[in-house]
Design a protein around this motif. Structure first.
Motif, PDB file in Angstrom:
ATOM      1  N   CYS A   1      -2.026   3.916  -2.928  1.00  0.00           N
ATOM      2  CA  CYS A   1      -2.857   5.085  -3.256  1.00  0.00           C
ATOM      3  C   CYS A   1      -2.014   6.264  -3.741  1.00  0.00           C
ATOM      4  O   CYS A   1      -2.382   7.432  -3.559  1.00  0.00           O
ATOM      5  CB  CYS A   1      -3.688   5.526  -2.059  1.00  0.00           C
ATOM      6  SG  CYS A   1      -4.654   4.235  -1.259  1.00  0.00           S
TER       7      CYS A   1
ATOM      8  N   TYR B   1      -8.183   1.352  -0.731  1.00  0.00           N
ATOM      9  CA  TYR B   1      -8.219   2.629  -1.456  1.00  0.00           C
ATOM     10  C   TYR B   1      -9.383   3.492  -0.976  1.00  0.00           C
ATOM     11  O   TYR B   1      -9.229   4.692  -0.714  1.00  0.00           O
ATOM     12  CB  TYR B   1      -8.319   2.366  -2.954  1.00  0.00           C
ATOM     13  CG  TYR B   1      -8.125   3.596  -3.805  1.00  0.00           C
ATOM     14  CD1 TYR B   1      -6.849   3.960  -4.237  1.00  0.00           C
ATOM     15  CD2 TYR B   1      -9.201   4.395  -4.172  1.00  0.00           C
ATOM     16  CE1 TYR B   1      -6.662   5.101  -5.010  1.00  0.00           C
ATOM     17  CE2 TYR B   1      -9.023   5.531  -4.957  1.00  0.00           C
ATOM     18  CZ  TYR B   1      -7.751   5.876  -5.370  1.00  0.00           C
ATOM     19  OH  TYR B   1      -7.569   7.009  -6.126  1.00  0.00           O
TER      20      TYR B   1
ATOM     21  N   TRP C   1     -11.393   2.626  -6.412  1.00  0.00           N
ATOM     22  CA  TRP C   1     -10.087   2.193  -6.924  1.00  0.00           C
ATOM     23  C   TRP C   1     -10.117   1.899  -8.424  1.00  0.00           C
ATOM     24  O   TRP C   1      -9.155   2.166  -9.144  1.00  0.00           O
ATOM     25  CB  TRP C   1      -9.663   0.953  -6.145  1.00  0.00           C
ATOM     26  CG  TRP C   1      -8.387   0.294  -6.544  1.00  0.00           C
ATOM     27  CD1 TRP C   1      -7.137   0.823  -6.498  1.00  0.00           C
ATOM     28  CD2 TRP C   1      -8.235  -1.048  -7.003  1.00  0.00           C
ATOM     29  NE1 TRP C   1      -6.209  -0.103  -6.900  1.00  0.00           N
ATOM     30  CE2 TRP C   1      -6.859  -1.271  -7.216  1.00  0.00           C
ATOM     31  CE3 TRP C   1      -9.138  -2.097  -7.238  1.00  0.00           C
ATOM     32  CZ2 TRP C   1      -6.361  -2.486  -7.677  1.00  0.00           C
ATOM     33  CZ3 TRP C   1      -8.635  -3.311  -7.688  1.00  0.00           C
ATOM     34  CH2 TRP C   1      -7.263  -3.496  -7.901  1.00  0.00           C
TER      35      TRP C   1
END
Length: 209
Positions: free
Chosen positions: A114, A167, A175
């Motif tokens: 991330c 994510y 994501w």
């Protein structure tokens, strides 16, 4: 490049995104830090045993020094959270701090974890998402896994789902939402080295060099 720049790179499974990141880092003369390297410096026992210092990919880079200092700041010696989800959050915060300090310290490529979200406010950071058609990805996966066509596709999709879930859990975002990234690259069209070169040329335009 003379200017400091950090490239965050997210990638669909079997697009060759990690190789893209490594080729790009090599072309720019900077370090590439991937998810596995960040995992190694996030393992509690590894830090206590000083094991990661002997990993060839980490030794001699800024990652170990940054991770060691950040580890002490976060834990005063150990992770001591009983709840499993709490432990995961603690590790994510720790990794995020490492990513921020690496970005402050040097130009680099950071793959996964991330990083685009963690470094979203930095003007010297370019976030990239590498994707490719399923057929391209299955062809690459078939060189590693002895699976049927259907099994390969299921494996790829399952891995993508896990990355998307990770994510969303820590960022609340999607994501695969292209608005999360500055640049989206189709490795199926450009190839692995071509994708790295495409990103390198984009950086020249972006930073005026």
């Amino acid at each position: 490049m003379e200017k400091k720049v950090v490239i965050t790179l997210a990638r669909q499974h079997y697009t060759g995104g990690l190789k893209v990141g490594k080729y790009l880092a090599e072309a720019l003369g900077i370090n590439c830090y991937d998810s596995e390297m960040l995992r190694l410096v996030s393992d509690d026992q590894a830090m206590h045993d000083n094991y990661v210092a002997h990993d060839a990919r980490i030794k001699g880079t800024s990652l170990f020094d940054v991770a060691s200092a950040t580890y002490a700041e976060h834990t005063e010696g150990e992770f001591s959270i009983e709840d499993e989800m709490g432990l995961m959050k603690n590790i994510f915060d720790y990794q995020s701090d490492i990513i921020r300090k690496l970005a402050e310290k040097e130009s680099c490529v950071i793959v996964g974890r991330c990083a685009n979200y963690v470094l979203a406010d930095r003007e010297d950071t370019v976030s990239v998402f590498v994707h490719a058609p399923m057929e391209f990805r299955k062809k690459r996966a078939s060189s590693v896994h002895d699976m049927s066509d259907r099994e390969l596709e299921a494996h790829i999709r399952n891995t993508d789902e896990r990355r998307a879930d990770y994510y969303h859990r820590y960022t609340g975002g999607d994501w695969m939402d292209v608005t999360q990234y500055e640049l989206s690259v189709d490795a199926g069209k450009y190839g692995i080295r071509g994708s790295a070169e495409f990103i390198r040329k984009y950086l020249e335009v972006r930073f005026g060099e």
